[in-house]
Every structure is written in C-alpha cells, then in structure tokens.
Design a protein around this motif. Structure first.
Motif, mmCIF file in Angstrom:
data_model
loop_
_atom_site.group_PDB
_atom_site.id
_atom_site.type_symbol
_atom_site.label_atom_id
_atom_site.label_comp_id
_atom_site.label_asym_id
_atom_site.label_seq_id
_atom_site.Cartn_x
_atom_site.Cartn_y
_atom_site.Cartn_z
ATOM 1 N N ASP A 1 0.751 -1.054 0.092
ATOM 2 C CA ASP A 1 -0.087 0.022 0.059
ATOM 3 C C ASP A 1 0.813 1.121 -0.016
ATOM 4 O OD1 ASP A 1 0.949 0.116 2.605
ATOM 5 O OD2 ASP A 1 -1.017 0.287 3.710
ATOM 6 N N ALA A 2 0.410 2.242 0.419
ATOM 7 C CA ALA A 2 1.145 3.669 0.419
ATOM 8 C C ALA A 2 2.044 4.053 1.641
ATOM 9 C CB ALA A 2 0.082 4.885 -0.102
ATOM 10 N N THR A 3 2.142 3.043 2.452
ATOM 11 C CA THR A 3 3.028 3.189 3.576
ATOM 12 C C THR A 3 4.580 3.490 3.570
ATOM 13 O OG1 THR A 3 1.502 1.584 4.634
ATOM 14 C CG2 THR A 3 3.476 2.046 6.062
ATOM 15 N N ARG B 1 -9.080 -4.578 0.977
ATOM 16 C CA ARG B 1 -8.340 -3.539 0.173
ATOM 17 C C ARG B 1 -9.168 -2.621 -0.698
ATOM 18 N NH1 ARG B 1 -2.884 -3.265 -1.578
ATOM 19 N NH2 ARG B 1 -2.746 -2.084 -3.534
ATOM 20 N N GLY B 2 -8.940 -1.251 -0.516
ATOM 21 C CA GLY B 2 -9.693 -0.434 -1.237
ATOM 22 C C GLY B 2 -8.621 0.040 -2.431
ATOM 23 N N ALA B 3 -8.091 1.034 -2.513
ATOM 24 C CA ALA B 3 -7.547 1.575 -3.521
ATOM 25 C C ALA B 3 -5.852 1.287 -3.178
ATOM 26 C CB ALA B 3 -7.527 2.945 -4.088
ATOM 27 N N GLY B 4 -5.809 0.974 -1.765
ATOM 28 C CA GLY B 4 -4.189 0.746 -1.408
ATOM 29 C C GLY B 4 -3.475 2.024 -1.196
ATOM 30 N N SER B 5 -4.470 2.971 -0.985
ATOM 31 C CA SER B 5 -3.519 4.400 -0.576
ATOM 32 C C SER B 5 -3.300 4.651 0.996
ATOM 33 C CB SER B 5 -4.633 5.593 -1.133
ATOM 34 O OG SER B 5 -6.009 5.425 -0.847
ATOM 35 N N GLY B 6 -3.735 3.439 1.799
ATOM 36 C CA GLY B 6 -3.349 3.823 2.989
ATOM 37 C C GLY B 6 -2.202 4.118 3.516
ATOM 38 N N LEU B 7 -1.844 4.896 4.593
ATOM 39 C CA LEU B 7 -0.633 5.115 5.048
ATOM 40 C C LEU B 7 0.325 4.252 5.994
ATOM 41 C CD1 LEU B 7 -0.819 8.818 4.362
ATOM 42 C CD2 LEU B 7 0.388 7.527 3.074
ATOM 43 N N THR B 8 -0.798 3.477 6.740
ATOM 44 C CA THR B 8 -0.187 2.755 7.959
ATOM 45 C C THR B 8 -0.160 1.158 7.739
ATOM 46 O OG1 THR B 8 -2.666 2.668 8.907
ATOM 47 C CG2 THR B 8 -1.191 4.413 9.528
ATOM 48 N N TYR C 1 -8.514 11.353 -2.123
ATOM 49 C CA TYR C 1 -10.245 11.223 -2.678
ATOM 50 C C TYR C 1 -10.117 11.151 -4.038
ATOM 51 C CZ TYR C 1 -10.341 15.910 -4.665
ATOM 52 O OH TYR C 1 -10.140 17.027 -5.308
ATOM 53 N N LYS C 2 -9.309 11.409 -4.767
ATOM 54 C CA LYS C 2 -9.227 11.370 -6.332
ATOM 55 C C LYS C 2 -9.091 9.594 -6.712
ATOM 56 C CE LYS C 2 -8.154 15.756 -8.065
ATOM 57 N NZ LYS C 2 -7.129 16.457 -8.462
#
Lengths: 464, 464
Positions: free
Chosen positions: A35-37, A75-82, A141-142
């Motif tokens: 993800d984006a962590t 999993r959504g968009a995998g944009s999570g940071l944690t 959000y995009k």
C-alpha cells in the motif's frame, strides 16, 4: 497429482467463484501486497488476489475462508499510509473490491447507495451535479474508495465543519464470521434503535468483516467558497485568531495551517511569494450562499486586521483557488527536499499549538532531521512530516525513532495518535497507551464477537 | 438485630457513600421509579435512590453492586418516553446524577467538559453567550440532562443540519463492570484510533455502564435565524418541495411538518389562523450570517412560489418566532383533545410520506382512534400521535395495538422504530425485527463484555 490440485484451496476457490475472480499470478500477488505506507513494514505474499463482483461472491469467499482457516486482507485503492491493506500471513487472500464499483443516488431522500469499490471522487462529482454534497475529503479522494474510506473513517480539511466519514453513514451491509450478513442502520437520518454497531464497523480497518454496501447521507451543496490567507509572526496569535474566528459566528469550511518550515519548503520549490520569515500561515475557507460567503469572509478579514495580522482575501472563485496553491504544493515541495517523508497525522487540542510545535522541533533536532508541520488546525489535526534520505538506513531509523517520540509527546497532551490515517500496522504499539488495559480488553471482546477465528485483517490495529 | 442491619445492603451502601447520598424513604423510592412514559409499564420500587456527587462515588457504588449482585438503574431527568429510567427489579438502586451538574467551557478549543447531571438548556444558554453552540435539541432540553441525552443519543428539529448528540461527543468517561473506569476519545475533533467504543456507549440507554463525564464539541453559534411557513394542498407536493429545497444549496436548520389533523387540532385549540383545509404545513428555518439567512429564506420563498405553494416568509426575528407558534402549540392542542396521547417517533425515508401517511390513518381508523402526525420531515422522523381517553382501558389497549401495527408498517418501509426516544422497555419486542438474529447476537456479546452480570439497566433495549 490431480487430487492434490483439487485439495489446493486456491483451485477450490477458483472453482467456487469462477477463474477470473481469483488471480494467482506472482506479479499480481506481489503488487497487491503493497500500500502507500512510507516506512518499511513486514509483508507476505498472499495465495491469491480475489475480485468479488457482488455480495454473493463475498459471502462465498468468507464462508470458504472461515471453513479453511484462511486469512482475508480487504483492500480499497491501497492508498493507506499505515499498512492497513498489507497482507501479513501467507495463507491468505487479498480481496480487492475494484469490480464492485456501482452507486445509485436517491435524490428524493438525499442518499446514495454505494458499493465498496466506488472511487470517492467519482461519487462526489456525480452528486454535486445534482446539487448535493458528500463532504469527506481525504487527500486521496481522487483514487481512494468508499470501502477504504469507511474502513478508515476518512477525514480531510472539510471535516471541521462537516464531520468525518462516520457522520455520513446511514446504513451498512457487511459479511462477518462464517459468511453471515449483517444489515445495519436504514436510509434515514435518525435512528437510535440498539447499539451503534454501524458506527463501530466504520473505522474498524477491515478487522470485523467485509463491507459490501453502504447508504450514505448527502447534504445540500454549498453554492460558493471563498478563502482568506493570513500571515502570522507568532504561533500564539494563530491560536488566538482561530478562537476569535470560531466564536464570531463564522463557521469556516476549512482552517489550514502551515508552519515556518513548510512555508520555506514551498517557497524553495515554487516561489509563490510567501513571506519566508513568517512563523505560520492560515488558510481560512468559508462556504455557503453567494452573499453569505462574502459576509463571512469579510468578518474573517475584520477579525484578523483588528489583531494586526497581515491578511489577503479573495472575493472571487479564481483568486480563492490561487490562495490554495501554496497548500497544494506542500506534498511535492517536501518531496523535493528529501527522498523520504514520514507524514504523521497526530491530533492535539489546538490551543497547545504554540507550546507543542517547538517541542516537535526539539524532537527533530535531537534526531537531526528536517521537519515541516501543516494540517487542519481547526481540529488540532497536524501533519508532522519528518524528512529523511531514503538511501540512508541510519537516517531512516532515526526518523522512525522521532515518530515514536512524537506519539509519546502527543499522548502527553491528551491527543490522539491518528486523526485520519488509522492504526494499521505502524501505530499498533501505541494503541494501548490511548485505550488502557480495560479499553483494550473491550476491543478484543468485540473483535472476537465479529471474527472469532481472527481471519479478517489479522494483526492489524491490535493483536488478539 | 444489629447484625442483620449491618448485613443489609442499603445500610452498607450508606456507610460506604455517606447517608445523604442514599435516600431510602418510600416516597422517594416510588417517585424515582417513574419516568415520562405515557403508557402503563411494569415497574419495581428500588432499595434506594443514590445521589453520587463525584466519580469516586460512582466507582464505589458499582464496585459494591457488582459484588452484591444488585441492579443499577441510571437516571437523568426522568423525561424519557420509553421506560428507559424505570427500575424493573426490586433488588436495585436508582442512580440519579442530579448532584453531578458542573460543567466547564474550554473556549480556546471549542469544547465543554460536562458532568452527566448538567441540564442541557443550562449548558446551551451558557455557551451561546460565548458565541458557541451546542445544537442537540430534544424537546425536553429545558429539563433533560446531558447524561440522559448521551444515553439516548438525543436529537431534535435541528439535527437535520447539525446531527445528533453522538456527533458532538469527543470524549467520554464511564464506569463499567466491577467499577472499572474507561476513558474514551480525547478533546479533539478527529480521532480514528481503535474501534469507536465512545459512539457505541452513546445511545446504549444506560445498559453498558454509568457515564461520569463527557467532552462535548461546540461549534460557532449562527448569528440569525429566519423562518418560512408553507401551506400544502397535497402530500406529494410536500415531498417535492423538500427535495427542491435540499438540492438548491439551502441547508435548512429545521424542516418541520404538520399534517391535516395536527393543523386542525391547533386551530381548535388556539385559532392561530391556519387553513383548516390544508393537507400539510411546512416550517422551514434557516440560520447563518445576517445577509446569508436573508438570501437563503428568499431562495426558499422562490422555490415554493414557483411550485404554486402558498408561503409566508418572515424577514425578521419577531415574525419568525410567531410562525413557530403553531408548532409549539401542538403538544397542548393535542392534550386538549383527549386525555391520553401516545407520541411515537418512527422514521421512514421521507419520500414515502404521501404513501405512508394515508396508511397510518388507516391504522387509526381500524382501531377507532384519533391520530395527528407532525415531525422532522427532513430526516423522515415523524411523531405519530394516537389520542385516546385515559379513563377508558379498552381504548388505551386499542391505542397500544395501533402502535404495534405502526411499527410493522414502518419497518416494511425500511425505516426505524425510533429516531429519538430510544428502545427502553416499550419497543424491546421490535428490536430484533430491525437487527435480525446475527445483529442481536452481536448486541448481546457487547452487553456481556461491558456488563457480564447484567446489572446496568437490566431488561432494557433487549433481553440477554
């Protein structure tokens, strides 16, 4: 050999759902384990990536995994940071909801029914054309999805006035232990029957079950927005100005802060003409009807001028948007300074700012790091960015140590370790500081009720 | 004899807390076994009424009751309408929080720390003088308490725009099983760490523990309010008008509906000049800055006129308040018609109004009862008032049967059996219709985690 293949859980799931819904290529499996962590975390490669197309697929999947003791990582968009969407055990499936992306607006009741894979921005753009508004605005959000937003209880700058994702959920459908379906809430604004299981599910980071659909509240779309930019020479004045504005009858739709180092980073990067010697900068946005916003931004201007604060007000849309350039340049500006950035989202009572910020800088100094702070000062939600050189493991480790100390400092101010990003993997060890032993026991009891086998996103938020 | 007295739990609690905090007179014990529920319910006389003065008293009380297996019935102002505060077993204490009534405003952070016994109106009046606003406005606000409002997740007309009590709780302290203390949330607006135990506690009707204090969010106080009154000849037009208003960019602070029979009751009672042949009436209130509200109410007027709807708009405070006379006369007007009134607070999607209301009238006709409907149409929260003669037990029973049928009808519209009043005792049997078997199991699990001995408000909301 054939018998072994038949016994193989991946093949059996393919037979159950259909081949196209279970991807087992090593490339996909590895891709979907990220993800984006921004910091290194332990991850496993799952058995496969599942793409359910409807609720029935999700039920079958959960029934199967509950039978076979296989972990499920939603999993959504995998944009999570944690690290919330990262698989941590090998005997697992990652479940991506990207095929479940339809939504339907009910204009007469100001609600929208959405599947978890809907991209938040798509939904927002659509309803705004109808005169309606879905406020939650995480910076992702995009591309982030409603399912991910629900799992994380996403927020953003507008939440000061409009609240977070949880405040917009009227109904929720989810699949929990053994493939059981729960339908919570109803498409009405008020509902006080029974405990708020729906609110409990929102923000549970995928650890209680899989969301298959939600009914979201829409509100009237504000007609206009105007912005003021204020330049401060003292952090004390920032706090005073915020209090004066919020007790004047003006309700800003955003109240964004940038500190000295954030301002300088933007100037170095883009040169938008911000004063490099200022201690802080405040962006104040108001929204509403055309004459309402003019009146409100005028009041903001009056308050700031009476305090001797330098203020620039836009009375039209275009110049309003220009004022946001600096705020929007922050990400790239900081990325330009150093290759690594840990963007923490701690929350402290906003009155602490003038005392808290110097102590954050002391932490940065102690670990010899650059730090820039900006965020949603109205809610006290500050993004503390420790910058480091990614190619230097020693500096990276110092950055992680600085974060630990930042959390300790935050909790000593009765704050929260996360206002937006969730706990996931990276903040787990701090959760008990916030909940205490009794609270942690309750969290574990609740997890066990929804997921007694600990198969939904295991190892996230807290350990069972 | 002395030994028996010493063993008596009431005397031991008196010794533990101090005599003045435990009232054992039969008059008090009987008085405190009532609330405002309009229909006959089973009640017991408790062992005593406890008046804790601080958190330590509450801890001692719960420790004691958990040791001795004595039930605890928490009580705010006793203004509840579903039996939530009524003791149902004799081996019990009623706990009244009226002595814990202090609060403290933190202006810099726009929050207030309140003990459970604070009267909602006192807190509201105080913070409004500081330019701040605590929106939740149950019709009992002049006497109901914060603790009761939290237990019931109280709402009111303003909730369309401002949300319900739960949306204003930032922190909560409560005493649960064995006298353990949990501190949830923190005095900041955003906090996504862990599951939302705080939101779970709000609206749990005293069944999970005793609230000893709360941190509540305050928002900027709107400077002005203006109102329009619209008269409708068709229920379909009411729905259409509401949709047009809510997609025009206007966000009303209240959107109140009165049906034909409610209008006639007010006219018979007070003669305020409403058209007796109208099908319905809508009160639309907007709030905000001085020029903002004028613009918004003008837009509302334009929308209604373009629909051919008769509308009366006030452009000043005084005439605005006059328009509310009819709405405020509803209670006494209905009381004037019949001695008994069951005021239900069901919720249905508001688009159903034109279909739902005639069916409610059919129910009233079937049971030969008078019915008048009014409520917060913006949220679909309708107060259905069945009127009956209190001295006629047969008519009273018919009224109760009508309510059962009303709930069935409501749930067939995907609605909720309660938008404001809670489940308490009187709506218990309908809860499983709304939650289903899986949902009910989860509710019971949660109750057991907080209160394994089932001593907090036992028998309310659902049976263990």
């Amino acid at each position: 050999m054939f018998a072994i293949l038949k016994r193989d859980p991946v093949n059996r799931l393919r037979a159950l759902l259909g081949d196209r819904k279970v991807n087992t290529s090593i490339v996909e499996r590895k891709l979907y384990s990220y993800d984006a962590t921004p910091i290194p975390i332990e991850r496993s490669v799952p058995l496969g990536v599942v793409f359910p197309e409807n609720k029935e697929d999700v039920i079958k999947l959960v029934e199967f995994c509950y039978e076979e003791n296989i972990a499920i990582f939603p999993r959504g968009a995998g944009s999570g940071l944690t690290g919330g969407a990262v698989p941590t055990v090998e005997k697992s499936f990652v479940v991506s909801f990207e095929k479940m992306d339809s939504f339907k607006v009910d204009l007469e009741n100001s609600v929208v029914y959405a599947e978890p894979g809907v991209v938040t921005a798509h939904l927002q753009e659509y309803v705004e054309k109808l005169g309606l508004f879905y406020p939650p605005d995480p910076s992702s959000y995009k591309y982030s999805t409603i399912g991910g937003n629900l799992a994380e209880n996403a927020g953003g700058p507008r939440c000061l006035k409009y609240g977070v994702t949880r405040n917009y959920v009227l109904g929720l459908e989810a699949v929990i232990k053994e493939g059981k379906v729960i339908k919570l809430g109803s498409p009405v604004i008020k509902n006080v029957a029974g405990y708020d299981l729906m609110g409990l599910f929102v923000g549970s980071e995928g650890t209680l079950g899989l969301i298959t659909g939600a009914t979201l509240k829409l509100i009237p779309k504000p007609q206009e927005r105007l912005t003021a930019l204020a330049v401060f020479q003292s952090l004390e004045d920032v706090g005073k100005a915020v209090t004066k504005i919020l007790t004047s009858g003006v309700f800003p739709s955003a109240l964004e802060f940038m500190d000295r180092d954030a301002i300088r980073a933007v100037e170095d990067f883009k040169g938008v003409g911000l004063p490099r010697d200022a201690e802080g900068l405040l962006l104040i946005e108001v929204d509403g009807t055309p004459s309402g916003v003019r009146e409100e931004i005028g009041m903001v201007e009056g308050i700031l001028k009476s305090m001797g604060v330098e203020v620039k007000v836009s009375y039209d849309k275009e110049s309003s948007e220009k004022l946001w350039t600096a705020r929007k340049s922050l990400g790239p500006a900081l990325g330009n300074l150093k290759s690594g950035k840990i963007n923490e989202d701690i929350v402290v009572p906003r009155s602490c700012l003038a005392e808290f910020l110097p102590r954050v800088r002391q932490i940065a100094q102690k670990y010899n790091l650059m730090v820039a702070v900006f965020g949603h000062i109205g809610d006290g939600n500050l993004h503390v960015n420790f910058l480091y050189d990614k190619s230097n493991p020693e500096e990276e480790e110092r950055a992680e140590q600085a974060v630990d100390e930042l959390f300790e400092l935050t909790l000593s101010y009765d704050g929260s370790i996360t206002g937006e990003h969730g706990v996931g993997l990276t903040k787990k060890k701090f959760l008990s500081w916030q909940f205490g032993q009794v609270g942690m026991e309750l969290l574990r009891d609740i997890k066990r009720s929804f997921d007694p086998k600990n198969l939904f996103n295991p190892g996230k938020v807290f350990d069972l």
